[in-house]
Every structure is written in structure tokens, then in C-alpha cells.
Design a protein around this motif. Structure first.
Motif, PDB file in Angstrom:
ATOM      1  N   GLU A  99       7.829-131.656 -52.946  1.00 33.73           N
ATOM      2  CA  GLU A  99       7.491-132.830 -52.138  1.00 33.73           C
ATOM      3  C   GLU A  99       6.742-132.416 -50.866  1.00 33.73           C
ATOM      4  OE1 GLU A  99       9.705-136.610 -49.977  1.00 33.73           O
ATOM      5  OE2 GLU A  99      10.907-135.138 -51.040  1.00 33.73           O
ATOM      6  N   LEU A 100       7.197-131.352 -50.226  1.00 35.47           N
ATOM      7  CA  LEU A 100       6.528-130.857 -49.027  1.00 35.47           C
ATOM      8  C   LEU A 100       5.107-130.406 -49.345  1.00 35.47           C
ATOM      9  CD1 LEU A 100       6.558-130.151 -46.045  1.00 35.47           C
ATOM     10  CD2 LEU A 100       7.650-127.965 -46.649  1.00 35.47           C
ATOM     11  N   LEU A 101       4.935-129.716 -50.461  1.00 39.27           N
ATOM     12  CA  LEU A 101       3.594-129.281 -50.861  1.00 39.27           C
ATOM     13  C   LEU A 101       2.664-130.473 -51.073  1.00 39.27           C
ATOM     14  CD1 LEU A 101       4.468-126.368 -53.309  1.00 39.27           C
ATOM     15  CD2 LEU A 101       3.345-126.171 -51.082  1.00 39.27           C
ATOM     16  N   LYS A 102       3.178-131.521 -51.681  1.00 38.60           N
ATOM     17  CA  LYS A 102       2.363-132.728 -51.892  1.00 38.60           C
ATOM     18  C   LYS A 102       1.962-133.349 -50.559  1.00 38.60           C
ATOM     19  CE  LYS A 102       4.062-133.994 -56.453  1.00 38.60           C
ATOM     20  NZ  LYS A 102       4.838-134.960 -57.237  1.00 38.60           N
ATOM     21  N   CYS A 103       2.885-133.373 -49.609  1.00 33.35           N
ATOM     22  CA  CYS A 103       2.581-133.937 -48.286  1.00 33.35           C
ATOM     23  C   CYS A 103       1.509-133.120 -47.568  1.00 33.35           C
ATOM     24  CB  CYS A 103       3.844-133.988 -47.432  1.00 33.35           C
ATOM     25  SG  CYS A 103       5.056-135.216 -47.954  1.00 33.35           S
ATOM     26  N   VAL A 104       1.612-131.816 -47.643  1.00 34.63           N
ATOM     27  CA  VAL A 104       0.627-130.952 -46.994  1.00 34.63           C
ATOM     28  C   VAL A 104      -0.731-131.094 -47.691  1.00 34.63           C
ATOM     29  CG1 VAL A 104       0.026-128.564 -46.435  1.00 34.63           C
ATOM     30  CG2 VAL A 104       2.370-129.350 -46.118  1.00 34.63           C
ATOM     31  N   GLN A 105      -0.728-131.157 -49.006  1.00 35.33           N
ATOM     32  CA  GLN A 105      -1.983-131.341 -49.741  1.00 35.33           C
ATOM     33  C   GLN A 105      -2.635-132.676 -49.380  1.00 35.33           C
ATOM     34  OE1 GLN A 105      -0.325-130.778 -53.639  1.00 35.33           O
ATOM     35  NE2 GLN A 105      -0.930-128.630 -53.736  1.00 35.33           N
ATOM     36  N   GLU A 106      -1.839-133.711 -49.211  1.00 32.05           N
ATOM     37  CA  GLU A 106      -2.375-135.018 -48.816  1.00 32.05           C
ATOM     38  C   GLU A 106      -2.946-134.948 -47.400  1.00 32.05           C
ATOM     39  OE1 GLU A 106      -3.464-139.032 -48.738  1.00 32.05           O
ATOM     40  OE2 GLU A 106      -3.107-137.646 -50.381  1.00 32.05           O
ATOM     41  N   SER A 107      -2.307-134.227 -46.532  1.00 29.22           N
ATOM     42  CA  SER A 107      -2.823-134.052 -45.171  1.00 29.22           C
ATOM     43  C   SER A 107      -4.184-133.354 -45.190  1.00 29.22           C
ATOM     44  CB  SER A 107      -1.825-133.252 -44.335  1.00 29.22           C
ATOM     45  OG  SER A 107      -2.322-133.055 -43.042  1.00 29.22           O
ATOM     46  N   ILE A 108      -4.314-132.355 -46.021  1.00 29.35           N
ATOM     47  CA  ILE A 108      -5.593-131.638 -46.167  1.00 29.35           C
ATOM     48  C   ILE A 108      -6.662-132.599 -46.696  1.00 29.35           C
ATOM     49  CG2 ILE A 108      -6.796-129.838 -47.469  1.00 29.35           C
ATOM     50  CD1 ILE A 108      -4.112-128.225 -47.309  1.00 29.35           C
TER      51      ILE A 108
END
Length: 78
Positions: free
Chosen positions: A5-14
Motif C-alpha cells: 500500500e505504501l509503495l502504491k502511495c509513493v508511486q501515485e505521488s511520483i
């Protein structure tokens, strides 16, 4: 929060940083071509938009580094 979930959030931020940069550059192009502003006003606006683009690129790089650290981290809960 789980790692996935954290990886998805960071990818969305990028992704949002990339999108914002595209929008800013589009505004800059429109400003130069169609605004009717004076050269000095356009120069000031250009400086501001270029600052925003540069800041977005720096933040994107920060988020990419964070993404790499999270991917390499064996933890699954953050």
C-alpha cells in the motif's frame, strides 16, 4: 500500513509530480504565446513556473529514492 500500500502511495505521488510538471509547462507555453502580457511580466511568470518545475523534479527524485528504499527494505509494515 502494509508495504504494498505504501509503495502504491509513493508511486501515485511520483505520477502526480510528473503530471503537475506537464501542466506547468503547458501554462508556460500558453502564457508566452497567448497571454498578451508585457515582456517583463512574462519573464517574471516564466521564472516562477520554472521554479515550480524545478521543485517538482526535485520532489520526484526524492520520492523515487524513497520508493527504492522501501522496495529494498525487508519490513512489510510501516
Amino acid at each position: 500500513m502494509r508495504k504494498e500500500e505504501l509503495l502504491k502511495c509513493v508511486q501515485e505521488s511520483i505520477r502526480r509530480e510528473e503530471s503537475a510538471t506537464t501542466v506547468y509547462l503547458g501554462h508556460l507555453k500558453a502564457l508566452i504565446l497567448r497571454s498578451g502580457l508585457s515582456e517583463s511580466d512574462i519573464a517574471e511568470a516564466r521564472k516562477t513556473i520554472e521554479f515550480l518545475v524545478k521543485s517538482n523534479m526535485a520532489h520526484k527524485k526524492f520520492m523515487e529514492n524513497m520508493l527504492n528504499r522501501i522496495e529494498e527494505d525487508p519490513k512489510d509494515v510501516y
